[in-house]
Scaffold this motif. Sequence first.
Motif, PDB file in Angstrom:
ATOM      1  N   THR A  54      24.435  59.399  86.002  1.00 47.79           N
ATOM      2  CA  THR A  54      23.734  60.516  86.615  1.00 47.79           C
ATOM      3  C   THR A  54      22.481  60.877  85.840  1.00 47.79           C
ATOM      4  OG1 THR A  54      23.964  62.779  87.423  1.00 47.79           O
ATOM      5  CG2 THR A  54      25.079  62.267  85.362  1.00 47.79           C
ATOM      6  N   HIS A  55      21.552  61.466  86.554  1.00 46.90           N
ATOM      7  CA  HIS A  55      20.368  62.054  85.934  1.00 46.90           C
ATOM      8  C   HIS A  55      20.445  63.582  86.011  1.00 46.90           C
ATOM      9  CE1 HIS A  55      18.864  57.981  86.813  1.00 46.90           C
ATOM     10  NE2 HIS A  55      18.193  58.166  85.690  1.00 46.90           N
ATOM     11  N   LEU A  56      21.580  64.082  86.473  1.00 43.71           N
ATOM     12  CA  LEU A  56      21.764  65.519  86.654  1.00 43.71           C
ATOM     13  C   LEU A  56      22.501  66.115  85.454  1.00 43.71           C
ATOM     14  CD1 LEU A  56      22.884  65.516  90.385  1.00 43.71           C
ATOM     15  CD2 LEU A  56      20.620  66.065  89.469  1.00 43.71           C
ATOM     16  N   PRO A  57      21.863  67.008  84.714  1.00 46.36           N
ATOM     17  CA  PRO A  57      22.518  67.594  83.550  1.00 46.36           C
ATOM     18  C   PRO A  57      23.764  68.392  83.904  1.00 46.36           C
ATOM     19  CG  PRO A  57      20.462  68.726  84.009  1.00 46.36           C
ATOM     20  CD  PRO A  57      20.519  67.523  84.911  1.00 46.36           C
ATOM     21  N   GLN A  58      23.806  68.971  85.100  1.00 39.99           N
ATOM     22  CA  GLN A  58      24.971  69.748  85.512  1.00 39.99           C
ATOM     23  C   GLN A  58      26.199  68.846  85.646  1.00 39.99           C
ATOM     24  OE1 GLN A  58      21.968  69.728  86.944  1.00 39.99           O
ATOM     25  NE2 GLN A  58      21.246  71.822  87.171  1.00 39.99           N
ATOM     26  N   ILE A  59      26.002  67.604  86.046  1.00 36.84           N
ATOM     27  CA  ILE A  59      27.101  66.636  86.145  1.00 36.84           C
ATOM     28  C   ILE A  59      27.436  66.090  84.759  1.00 36.84           C
ATOM     29  CG2 ILE A  59      27.826  64.429  87.141  1.00 36.84           C
ATOM     30  CD1 ILE A  59      27.557  66.729  89.197  1.00 36.84           C
ATOM     31  N   ALA A  60      26.422  65.717  83.992  1.00 39.13           N
ATOM     32  CA  ALA A  60      26.630  65.143  82.661  1.00 39.13           C
ATOM     33  C   ALA A  60      27.393  66.104  81.748  1.00 39.13           C
ATOM     34  CB  ALA A  60      25.292  64.770  82.036  1.00 39.13           C
ATOM     35  N   ALA A  61      27.151  67.395  81.897  1.00 36.89           N
ATOM     36  CA  ALA A  61      27.808  68.391  81.043  1.00 36.89           C
ATOM     37  C   ALA A  61      29.310  68.454  81.284  1.00 36.89           C
ATOM     38  CB  ALA A  61      27.185  69.770  81.262  1.00 36.89           C
TER      39      ALA A  61
ATOM     40  N   THR B 119      26.867  63.315  70.827  1.00 36.25           N
ATOM     41  CA  THR B 119      27.845  64.372  70.565  1.00 36.25           C
ATOM     42  C   THR B 119      27.153  65.523  69.844  1.00 36.25           C
ATOM     43  OG1 THR B 119      28.459  63.401  68.445  1.00 36.25           O
ATOM     44  CG2 THR B 119      29.763  62.711  70.346  1.00 36.25           C
ATOM     45  N   GLY B 120      27.820  66.638  69.785  1.00 34.03           N
ATOM     46  CA  GLY B 120      27.317  67.792  69.031  1.00 34.03           C
ATOM     47  C   GLY B 120      25.943  68.250  69.475  1.00 34.03           C
ATOM     48  N   GLN B 121      25.084  68.528  68.497  1.00 35.35           N
ATOM     49  CA  GLN B 121      23.731  69.018  68.791  1.00 35.35           C
ATOM     50  C   GLN B 121      22.898  67.978  69.532  1.00 35.35           C
ATOM     51  OE1 GLN B 121      24.217  72.452  68.576  1.00 35.35           O
ATOM     52  NE2 GLN B 121      22.023  72.224  68.344  1.00 35.35           N
ATOM     53  N   ALA B 122      23.164  66.692  69.291  1.00 37.24           N
ATOM     54  CA  ALA B 122      22.430  65.648  70.015  1.00 37.24           C
ATOM     55  C   ALA B 122      22.727  65.717  71.499  1.00 37.24           C
ATOM     56  CB  ALA B 122      22.783  64.265  69.463  1.00 37.24           C
ATOM     57  N   ARG B 123      23.950  66.083  71.854  1.00 37.91           N
ATOM     58  CA  ARG B 123      24.292  66.216  73.271  1.00 37.91           C
ATOM     59  C   ARG B 123      23.585  67.424  73.892  1.00 37.91           C
ATOM     60  NH1 ARG B 123      30.190  66.417  76.280  1.00 37.91           N
ATOM     61  NH2 ARG B 123      29.322  66.051  78.357  1.00 37.91           N
ATOM     62  N   VAL B 124      23.551  68.522  73.160  1.00 35.58           N
ATOM     63  CA  VAL B 124      22.829  69.701  73.643  1.00 35.58           C
ATOM     64  C   VAL B 124      21.358  69.338  73.859  1.00 35.58           C
ATOM     65  CG1 VAL B 124      22.068  72.047  73.071  1.00 35.58           C
ATOM     66  CG2 VAL B 124      24.406  71.331  72.533  1.00 35.58           C
ATOM     67  N   ALA B 125      20.772  68.637  72.903  1.00 39.31           N
ATOM     68  CA  ALA B 125      19.363  68.246  73.004  1.00 39.31           C
ATOM     69  C   ALA B 125      19.126  67.308  74.184  1.00 39.31           C
ATOM     70  CB  ALA B 125      18.907  67.590  71.707  1.00 39.31           C
TER      71      ALA B 125
ATOM     72  N   MET C  56      17.119  66.588  79.732  1.00 40.77           N
ATOM     73  CA  MET C  56      17.355  66.309  81.155  1.00 40.77           C
ATOM     74  C   MET C  56      16.923  67.498  82.015  1.00 40.77           C
ATOM     75  SD  MET C  56      21.074  64.454  80.855  1.00 40.77           S
ATOM     76  CE  MET C  56      21.273  63.997  82.581  1.00 40.77           C
ATOM     77  N   LEU C  57      17.105  68.704  81.507  1.00 40.18           N
ATOM     78  CA  LEU C  57      16.719  69.907  82.238  1.00 40.18           C
ATOM     79  C   LEU C  57      15.210  70.123  82.248  1.00 40.18           C
ATOM     80  CD1 LEU C  57      19.461  72.289  80.861  1.00 40.18           C
ATOM     81  CD2 LEU C  57      19.097  71.814  83.286  1.00 40.18           C
ATOM     82  N   ALA C  58      14.560  69.926  81.092  1.00 41.18           N
ATOM     83  CA  ALA C  58      13.169  70.340  80.923  1.00 41.18           C
ATOM     84  C   ALA C  58      12.153  69.208  80.947  1.00 41.18           C
ATOM     85  CB  ALA C  58      13.027  71.105  79.606  1.00 41.18           C
ATOM     86  N   GLY C  59      12.592  67.985  80.736  1.00 35.92           N
ATOM     87  CA  GLY C  59      11.635  66.895  80.615  1.00 35.92           C
ATOM     88  C   GLY C  59      11.314  66.657  79.148  1.00 35.92           C
ATOM     89  N   GLU C  60      10.156  66.079  78.880  1.00 35.17           N
ATOM     90  CA  GLU C  60       9.806  65.689  77.511  1.00 35.17           C
ATOM     91  C   GLU C  60       9.673  66.868  76.553  1.00 35.17           C
ATOM     92  OE1 GLU C  60       7.849  62.534  76.366  1.00 35.17           O
ATOM     93  OE2 GLU C  60       8.400  61.300  78.072  1.00 35.17           O
ATOM     94  N   GLU C  61       9.159  67.983  77.038  1.00 35.81           N
ATOM     95  CA  GLU C  61       8.969  69.155  76.174  1.00 35.81           C
ATOM     96  C   GLU C  61      10.154  70.103  76.319  1.00 35.81           C
ATOM     97  OE1 GLU C  61       5.840  72.813  75.498  1.00 35.81           O
ATOM     98  OE2 GLU C  61       5.130  70.975  76.421  1.00 35.81           O
ATOM     99  N   VAL C  62      11.076  70.029  75.376  1.00 40.61           N
ATOM    100  CA  VAL C  62      12.279  70.853  75.423  1.00 40.61           C
ATOM    101  C   VAL C  62      11.938  72.273  74.977  1.00 40.61           C
ATOM    102  CG1 VAL C  62      14.594  71.157  74.466  1.00 40.61           C
ATOM    103  CG2 VAL C  62      13.770  68.870  75.031  1.00 40.61           C
ATOM    104  N   THR C  63      12.315  73.231  75.785  1.00 31.48           N
ATOM    105  CA  THR C  63      12.028  74.636  75.508  1.00 31.48           C
ATOM    106  C   THR C  63      13.283  75.352  74.995  1.00 31.48           C
ATOM    107  OG1 THR C  63      12.627  75.317  77.736  1.00 31.48           O
ATOM    108  CG2 THR C  63      10.326  74.666  77.374  1.00 31.48           C
TER     109      THR C  63
END
Length: 69
Positions: A4-11, A36-42, A47-54
Amino acid sequence: ICITHLPQIAARASRQVTVAKDDAGDHVRARAVQVTGQARVAELARMLAGEEVTPSALKHAKALLEGGS
């Protein structure tokens, strides 16, 4: 396995793996890495924001992993 490319599914997954393609000119290599961990959050935030994570994307990614919306 769900691709998937959908963060809602991946989560919702019990495990998350990212796949990337490396093009070295004369050959292409794919690599898969479990996040895993913080890498998964990132990764979910990316996936939500694109290249520039806010900060907002990071907050939303954490909420998705905690089962919120």
